[in-house]
Design a protein around this motif. Structure first.
Motif, mmCIF file in Angstrom:
data_model
loop_
_atom_site.group_PDB
_atom_site.id
_atom_site.type_symbol
_atom_site.label_atom_id
_atom_site.label_comp_id
_atom_site.label_asym_id
_atom_site.label_seq_id
_atom_site.Cartn_x
_atom_site.Cartn_y
_atom_site.Cartn_z
ATOM 1 N N UNK A 152 18.539 -13.963 -0.429
ATOM 2 C CA UNK A 152 19.820 -13.736 -1.521
ATOM 3 C C UNK A 152 19.619 -12.629 -1.498
ATOM 4 N N UNK A 153 17.864 -12.642 -2.498
ATOM 5 C CA UNK A 153 17.744 -11.578 -3.572
ATOM 6 C C UNK A 153 17.332 -10.117 -2.397
ATOM 7 N N UNK A 154 17.123 -10.202 -1.521
ATOM 8 C CA UNK A 154 16.627 -9.527 -0.675
ATOM 9 C C UNK A 154 18.100 -8.321 -0.745
ATOM 10 N N UNK A 155 19.404 -8.992 -0.820
ATOM 11 C CA UNK A 155 20.483 -8.633 -0.480
ATOM 12 C C UNK A 155 20.776 -8.128 -1.504
ATOM 13 N N UNK A 156 20.545 -8.398 -2.614
ATOM 14 C CA UNK A 156 21.106 -7.796 -4.361
ATOM 15 C C UNK A 156 20.403 -6.692 -4.097
ATOM 16 N N UNK A 157 18.761 -6.739 -3.903
ATOM 17 C CA UNK A 157 18.301 -4.489 -3.873
ATOM 18 C C UNK A 157 17.986 -4.116 -3.405
ATOM 19 N N UNK A 158 19.232 -4.527 -1.934
ATOM 20 C CA UNK A 158 20.058 -3.459 -1.286
ATOM 21 C C UNK A 158 20.536 -2.426 -1.441
ATOM 22 N N UNK A 159 21.416 -3.874 -1.857
ATOM 23 C CA UNK A 159 22.590 -3.250 -3.084
ATOM 24 C C UNK A 159 21.952 -2.455 -4.526
ATOM 25 N N UNK A 160 21.364 -2.933 -5.214
ATOM 26 C CA UNK A 160 20.579 -1.634 -6.214
ATOM 27 C C UNK A 160 19.862 -0.702 -5.585
ATOM 28 N N UNK A 218 11.041 8.458 -4.389
ATOM 29 C CA UNK A 218 9.768 7.568 -4.564
ATOM 30 C C UNK A 218 11.174 6.266 -4.704
ATOM 31 N N UNK A 219 11.603 6.513 -5.864
ATOM 32 C CA UNK A 219 12.941 5.194 -5.872
ATOM 33 C C UNK A 219 13.054 4.860 -4.944
ATOM 34 N N UNK A 220 13.892 5.533 -3.828
ATOM 35 C CA UNK A 220 14.563 4.869 -2.921
ATOM 36 C C UNK A 220 13.489 4.418 -2.103
ATOM 37 N N UNK A 221 11.639 5.019 -1.555
ATOM 38 C CA UNK A 221 10.898 4.129 -1.475
ATOM 39 C C UNK A 221 10.424 3.223 -1.943
ATOM 40 N N UNK A 222 10.866 2.438 -3.190
ATOM 41 C CA UNK A 222 10.730 1.270 -3.862
ATOM 42 C C UNK A 222 11.735 0.683 -3.010
ATOM 43 N N UNK A 223 13.015 0.484 -3.649
ATOM 44 C CA UNK A 223 14.093 0.058 -2.989
ATOM 45 C C UNK A 223 13.330 -0.825 -1.167
ATOM 46 N N UNK A 224 13.840 0.223 -0.373
ATOM 47 C CA UNK A 224 13.376 -0.370 0.526
ATOM 48 C C UNK A 224 11.804 -1.077 0.977
ATOM 49 N N UNK A 225 11.014 -0.605 -0.043
ATOM 50 C CA UNK A 225 9.714 -1.514 0.335
ATOM 51 C C UNK A 225 9.536 -3.013 -0.589
ATOM 52 N N UNK A 255 21.217 3.409 -7.102
ATOM 53 C CA UNK A 255 20.308 3.430 -8.589
ATOM 54 C C UNK A 255 20.038 5.205 -8.270
ATOM 55 N N UNK A 256 20.412 5.508 -6.911
ATOM 56 C CA UNK A 256 19.354 7.105 -7.126
ATOM 57 C C UNK A 256 21.073 8.194 -6.625
ATOM 58 N N UNK A 257 22.028 7.280 -6.097
ATOM 59 C CA UNK A 257 23.483 7.712 -6.659
ATOM 60 C C UNK A 257 23.948 8.193 -7.766
ATOM 61 N N UNK A 258 23.379 6.634 -8.882
ATOM 62 C CA UNK A 258 23.911 7.862 -10.629
ATOM 63 C C UNK A 258 22.559 8.167 -10.848
ATOM 64 N N UNK A 259 21.975 8.146 -10.367
ATOM 65 C CA UNK A 259 20.934 9.755 -10.863
ATOM 66 C C UNK A 259 20.872 10.446 -10.202
ATOM 67 N N UNK A 281 0.501 -1.198 -0.371
ATOM 68 C CA UNK A 281 0.081 0.028 -0.128
ATOM 69 C C UNK A 281 0.749 1.162 0.234
ATOM 70 N N UNK A 282 1.668 1.307 1.376
ATOM 71 C CA UNK A 282 2.690 2.653 1.353
ATOM 72 C C UNK A 282 3.165 2.591 -0.735
ATOM 73 N N UNK A 283 4.125 1.753 -1.179
ATOM 74 C CA UNK A 283 4.462 1.435 -2.806
ATOM 75 C C UNK A 283 3.294 2.194 -3.485
ATOM 76 N N UNK A 284 1.909 1.989 -3.258
ATOM 77 C CA UNK A 284 0.787 2.341 -4.634
ATOM 78 C C UNK A 284 1.008 4.009 -4.334
ATOM 79 N N UNK A 285 0.969 4.327 -3.087
ATOM 80 C CA UNK A 285 1.402 6.022 -2.795
ATOM 81 C C UNK A 285 2.417 6.481 -3.284
ATOM 82 N N UNK A 286 3.355 5.676 -3.385
ATOM 83 C CA UNK A 286 4.909 6.026 -3.973
ATOM 84 C C UNK A 286 4.560 6.015 -5.278
ATOM 85 N N UNK A 287 3.966 5.186 -5.534
ATOM 86 C CA UNK A 287 3.345 5.472 -7.319
ATOM 87 C C UNK A 287 2.194 6.455 -7.533
ATOM 88 N N UNK A 288 1.996 6.950 -6.922
ATOM 89 C CA UNK A 288 1.259 8.776 -7.394
ATOM 90 C C UNK A 288 1.620 9.120 -6.900
#
Length: 81
Positions: free
Chosen positions: A57-65, A31-38, A69-73, A10-17
């Motif tokens: 392992x997927x969560x760890x990889x997603x945390x690194x990405x 919002x990109x940071x919210x999506x990553x954390x969520x 991503x915000x740093x690159x942006x 639900x918080x991700x949907x609010x972020x999409x708005x």
């Protein structure tokens, strides 16, 4: 546990708005940071609820990405100015 995953979705949907209606690029960056954390939180909740350690392992990889991503942006925005 699934209630937590639904609350995070639900918080991700609010972020999409906020992405759609956000007046500035900073809103979209946050919002990109919210999506990553969520996404990391949902992976961790599902790993525990479904007893799937591979999701850790997927969560760890997603945390690194999600951190990279915000740093690159920000670097890209700095070059545009």
């Amino acid at each position: 546990m699934m209630y937590l995953a639904v609350a995070i979705l639900l918080s991700m949907l609010l972020g999409m708005w906020r992405v759609i209606k956000g007046p500035t690029l900073l809103d979209r960056l946050l919002t990109i940071q919210l999506f990553g954390s969520a996404g990391v939180a949902i992976c961790l909740i599902l790993a525990k609820a479904l007893s799937m350690p591979a999701l850790l392992d997927v969560a760890l990889l997603l945390a690194v990405l999600a951190a990279a991503i915000p740093a690159a942006l920000v670097q890209r925005l700095r070059r545009q100015i």
